[in-house]
Design a protein around this motif. Structure first.
Motif, PDB file in Angstrom:
ATOM      1  N   VAL A  45       0.588  -3.222   1.710  1.00 49.58           N
ATOM      2  CA  VAL A  45      -0.347  -4.270   2.143  1.00 49.58           C
ATOM      3  C   VAL A  45      -1.754  -3.703   2.239  1.00 49.58           C
ATOM      4  O   VAL A  45      -2.723  -4.340   1.821  1.00 49.58           O
ATOM      5  CB  VAL A  45       0.110  -4.879   3.488  1.00 49.58           C
ATOM      6  N   LEU A  46      -1.881  -2.496   2.765  1.00 51.16           N
ATOM      7  CA  LEU A  46      -3.181  -1.848   2.856  1.00 51.16           C
ATOM      8  C   LEU A  46      -3.762  -1.620   1.461  1.00 51.16           C
ATOM      9  O   LEU A  46      -4.958  -1.843   1.235  1.00 51.16           O
ATOM     10  CB  LEU A  46      -3.034  -0.519   3.593  1.00 51.16           C
ATOM     11  N   PHE A  47      -2.931  -1.203   0.534  1.00 41.88           N
ATOM     12  CA  PHE A  47      -3.353  -0.988  -0.854  1.00 41.88           C
ATOM     13  C   PHE A  47      -3.866  -2.291  -1.463  1.00 41.88           C
ATOM     14  O   PHE A  47      -4.886  -2.307  -2.152  1.00 41.88           O
ATOM     15  CB  PHE A  47      -2.180  -0.421  -1.659  1.00 41.88           C
ATOM     16  N   CYS A  48      -3.193  -3.382  -1.186  1.00 41.14           N
ATOM     17  CA  CYS A  48      -3.624  -4.696  -1.691  1.00 41.14           C
ATOM     18  C   CYS A  48      -4.934  -5.130  -1.039  1.00 41.14           C
ATOM     19  O   CYS A  48      -5.824  -5.663  -1.707  1.00 41.14           O
ATOM     20  CB  CYS A  48      -2.566  -5.754  -1.411  1.00 41.14           C
ATOM     21  N   ALA A  49      -5.054  -4.905   0.264  1.00 34.88           N
ATOM     22  CA  ALA A  49      -6.229  -5.353   1.006  1.00 34.88           C
ATOM     23  C   ALA A  49      -7.483  -4.566   0.651  1.00 34.88           C
ATOM     24  O   ALA A  49      -8.590  -5.081   0.746  1.00 34.88           O
ATOM     25  CB  ALA A  49      -5.965  -5.249   2.502  1.00 34.88           C
ATOM     26  N   LEU A  50      -7.319  -3.332   0.237  1.00 33.35           N
ATOM     27  CA  LEU A  50      -8.473  -2.496  -0.077  1.00 33.35           C
ATOM     28  C   LEU A  50      -8.917  -2.634  -1.536  1.00 33.35           C
ATOM     29  O   LEU A  50      -9.595  -1.759  -2.057  1.00 33.35           O
ATOM     30  CB  LEU A  50      -8.182  -1.032   0.257  1.00 33.35           C
ATOM     31  N   GLY A  51      -8.526  -3.707  -2.172  1.00 37.06           N
ATOM     32  CA  GLY A  51      -8.994  -3.966  -3.523  1.00 37.06           C
ATOM     33  C   GLY A  51      -8.149  -3.366  -4.628  1.00 37.06           C
ATOM     34  O   GLY A  51      -8.532  -3.413  -5.792  1.00 37.06           O
ATOM     35  N   GLY A  52      -7.011  -2.803  -4.270  1.00 37.51           N
ATOM     36  CA  GLY A  52      -6.123  -2.251  -5.293  1.00 37.51           C
ATOM     37  C   GLY A  52      -5.372  -3.360  -6.014  1.00 37.51           C
ATOM     38  O   GLY A  52      -5.453  -4.537  -5.653  1.00 37.51           O
ATOM     39  N   SER A  53      -4.684  -3.008  -7.024  1.00 36.97           N
ATOM     40  CA  SER A  53      -3.894  -3.980  -7.781  1.00 36.97           C
ATOM     41  C   SER A  53      -2.455  -3.977  -7.287  1.00 36.97           C
ATOM     42  O   SER A  53      -1.512  -3.913  -8.081  1.00 36.97           O
ATOM     43  CB  SER A  53      -3.945  -3.636  -9.268  1.00 36.97           C
ATOM     44  N   GLY A  54      -2.280  -4.064  -5.994  1.00 40.31           N
ATOM     45  CA  GLY A  54      -0.959  -3.979  -5.384  1.00 40.31           C
ATOM     46  C   GLY A  54      -0.025  -5.090  -5.787  1.00 40.31           C
ATOM     47  O   GLY A  54       1.167  -4.867  -5.981  1.00 40.31           O
ATOM     48  N   VAL A  55      -0.544  -6.304  -5.926  1.00 40.55           N
ATOM     49  CA  VAL A  55       0.309  -7.433  -6.310  1.00 40.55           C
ATOM     50  C   VAL A  55       0.823  -7.233  -7.728  1.00 40.55           C
ATOM     51  O   VAL A  55       2.020  -7.397  -8.001  1.00 40.55           O
ATOM     52  CB  VAL A  55      -0.456  -8.768  -6.180  1.00 40.55           C
ATOM     53  N   LEU A  56      -0.058  -6.829  -8.623  1.00 40.17           N
ATOM     54  CA  LEU A  56       0.351  -6.576 -10.003  1.00 40.17           C
ATOM     55  C   LEU A  56       1.344  -5.419 -10.073  1.00 40.17           C
ATOM     56  O   LEU A  56       2.353  -5.486 -10.778  1.00 40.17           O
ATOM     57  CB  LEU A  56      -0.866  -6.284 -10.870  1.00 40.17           C
ATOM     58  N   ALA A  57       1.078  -4.366  -9.308  1.00 41.71           N
ATOM     59  CA  ALA A  57       1.988  -3.220  -9.282  1.00 41.71           C
ATOM     60  C   ALA A  57       3.356  -3.616  -8.747  1.00 41.71           C
ATOM     61  O   ALA A  57       4.383  -3.155  -9.243  1.00 41.71           O
ATOM     62  CB  ALA A  57       1.392  -2.102  -8.432  1.00 41.71           C
TER      63      ALA A  57
END
Length: 62
Positions: free
Chosen positions: A35-47
């Motif tokens: 969730v932190l990875f997604c919130a910080l602008g990463g492509s967490g959802v795609l990953a």
């Protein structure tokens, strides 16, 4: 030999729980990191979607 699988202990698809089982850590920590990875602008959802498609399901005998 350890293998990476989607877990049966799942909330969405079992990816985070599978990663947690592989590294022997609490699944909540992996979920929070994701969730932190997604919130910080990463492509967490795609990953997460890619991991859902790539990770195999856990075999029934394990």
């Amino acid at each position: 030999m350890k293998k990476l699988y989607k877990s049966d202990n799942k909330i969405l698809a079992g990816v985070c729980a599978g990663i947690a089982e592989y590294f022997s850590v609490d699944p909540t920590l992996i979920r929070l990191a994701w969730v932190l990875f997604c919130a910080l602008g990463g492509s967490g959802v795609l990953a997460y979607i890619i991991c859902t498609l790539i990770f195999p399901n856990k075999p029934m005998d394990e």
